[in-house]
Design an enzyme around this catalytic site. Structure first.
Site, short mmCIF file in Angstrom:
data_model
loop_
_atom_site.label_atom_id
_atom_site.label_comp_id
_atom_site.label_asym_id
_atom_site.label_seq_id
_atom_site.Cartn_x
_atom_site.Cartn_y
_atom_site.Cartn_z
N ASN A 42 -39.77 20.77 43.61
CA ASN A 42 -38.69 19.97 43.03
C ASN A 42 -39.30 18.96 42.05
O ASN A 42 -40.12 18.13 42.44
CB ASN A 42 -37.95 19.27 44.18
CG ASN A 42 -36.82 18.41 43.69
OD1 ASN A 42 -36.97 17.68 42.71
ND2 ASN A 42 -35.68 18.46 44.36
N HIS A 71 -38.56 14.05 40.22
CA HIS A 71 -39.17 12.72 40.07
C HIS A 71 -40.09 12.60 38.86
O HIS A 71 -40.47 11.50 38.48
CB HIS A 71 -39.82 12.29 41.38
CG HIS A 71 -38.77 12.10 42.43
ND1 HIS A 71 -37.76 11.18 42.29
CD2 HIS A 71 -38.51 12.77 43.57
CE1 HIS A 71 -36.94 11.27 43.32
NE2 HIS A 71 -37.37 12.24 44.12
N GLU A 93 -29.73 22.47 42.49
CA GLU A 93 -29.01 21.73 43.53
C GLU A 93 -27.92 20.93 42.86
O GLU A 93 -28.16 20.28 41.84
CB GLU A 93 -29.93 20.73 44.23
CG GLU A 93 -31.05 21.36 45.00
CD GLU A 93 -31.96 20.28 45.57
OE1 GLU A 93 -31.71 19.08 45.37
OE2 GLU A 93 -32.94 20.66 46.20
N GLY A 128 -40.45 18.01 46.94
CA GLY A 128 -40.57 17.30 45.67
C GLY A 128 -41.37 16.02 45.74
O GLY A 128 -42.49 15.93 45.25
N1 PXP Z 1 -33.94 20.08 49.19
C1 PXP Z 1 -32.79 19.43 48.90
C2 PXP Z 1 -31.51 20.13 49.14
C3 PXP Z 1 -32.82 18.14 48.35
O1 PXP Z 1 -31.67 17.51 48.04
C4 PXP Z 1 -34.06 17.52 48.09
C5 PXP Z 1 -34.11 16.17 47.46
O2 PXP Z 1 -33.56 16.24 46.16
C6 PXP Z 1 -35.23 18.26 48.39
C7 PXP Z 1 -35.13 19.52 48.97
C8 PXP Z 1 -36.60 17.70 48.14
O3 PXP Z 1 -36.81 16.59 48.96
P1 PXP Z 1 -38.11 15.72 48.78
O4 PXP Z 1 -38.11 15.20 47.38
O5 PXP Z 1 -37.96 14.65 49.81
O6 PXP Z 1 -39.28 16.63 49.04
#
Ligand code: PXP
Length: 261
Positions: free
Chosen positions: A12, A15, A75, A227
């Site tokens: 992801n 960021h 997403e 992410g």
């Molecule tokens: N999966 C989903 C459905 C999410 O909404 C997010 C955060 O946007 C992530 C995975 C990734 O989460 P993280 O950034 O905490 O790894």
């Protein structure tokens, strides 16, 4: 490497866009980050297009769709605006997530069981276009069963409660749930149930280099979307090089350009 040896990794890159948006610059570009992630072995690129566009922008989704070589997982909240964007962009997977403007990130799973009537129509319209749908849900039977009933192709299990729970040493009890072992068990049971229901099982949210180990052992989970921890780590492991490059730029300016001033 196939998924029997390791689950697939969706990276992801939201960021990277967060850093860009902090200054309103054109860099760092989440598209460039996506290509680097793919070069390093990522199996999928995941982005969350939020209603308030706090990080990923519409342009990012369009350019990613054109250039991602692996798979693009979009997403989004189940809104009319996002439906139009998804139909126009045609990502490989659409993951429906809850979206509340005030939240710092996605804090909980979609309440599929409660919202089943509205989601039935929404998912029906997406599926009519040939889209593949994943639902981001808490690891609960009612949510799994409702997801299968709606004809979802996949579910993504929300790992946030597991990540916030205290580990066996009692560290990191930030969330209301104190028992990491118990949360891990919930994920195991949900993953098994998801597989029984014929759903592809993914997982994500809050996973880092330590807490991912135990969840990665759950064989029914075929895919992880991660992410924040990866981007945070990249900013540290890349820092020495970035500082060295700036020192070289300062030296170059001083030694070559002095006479031109
Ligand atoms: N999966 C989903 C459905 C999410 O909404 C997010 C955060 O946007 C992530 C995975 C990734 O989460 P993280 O950034 O905490 O790894």
């Amino acid at each position: 490497m196939d998924h029997l040896i390791r689950p697939r990794l969706g990276v992801n890159v939201d960021h990277i866009a967060t850093i860009r948006q902090a200054r309103g610059t054109r860099y760092p570009d989440p598209v460039a980050a996506a290509h680097l992630a793919e070069a390093a072995g990522a199996d999928q690129i995941t982005v969350h297009l939020r209603e308030d566009r706090r990080h990923i922008q519409d342009r990012d989704v369009r350019v990613l769709r054109e250039t991602v070589q692996t798979r693009l997982n979009l997403e989004m909240g189940a809104t009319e605006e996002m439906l139009e964007i998804a139909l126009a962009t045609r990502p490989d997977m659409i993951t429906l997530v809850p979206e509340k403007r005030e939240e710092r990130t996605t804090e909980g799973g979609l309440d599929v069981a409660r919202d089943i009537t509205r989601l039935e129509d929404y998912i029906g319209r997406l599926k009519a276009s040939g889209a593949h749908i994943s639902l981001f849900i808490d690891p609960e039977d009612a949510q799994l069963e409702a997801s299968a009933e709606l004809g979802a192709d996949a579910i993504e299990l929300h790992t946030g409660d597991y990540c916030d729970a205290a580990d066996p040493m009692g560290n990191r009890a930030e969330g209301g749930h104190q028992n990491r072992r118990g949360e891990l068990l919930r994920l195991m049971q949900a993953a098994r149930r998801g597989r029984e229901l014929g759903l592809l099982v993914a997982a994500g949210h809050g996973l880092d280099y330590k807490n991912v180990l135990a969840v990665s052992a759950i064989e029914e989970i075929e895919e992880f979307n991660i992410g924040h921890s990866i981007i945070a780590r990249a900013s540290l492991v890349g820092l020495e090089r970035a500082v060295r490059e700036m020192i070289v730029a300062l030296e170059t300016g001083r030694s070559h350009l002095r006479e031109t001033l």
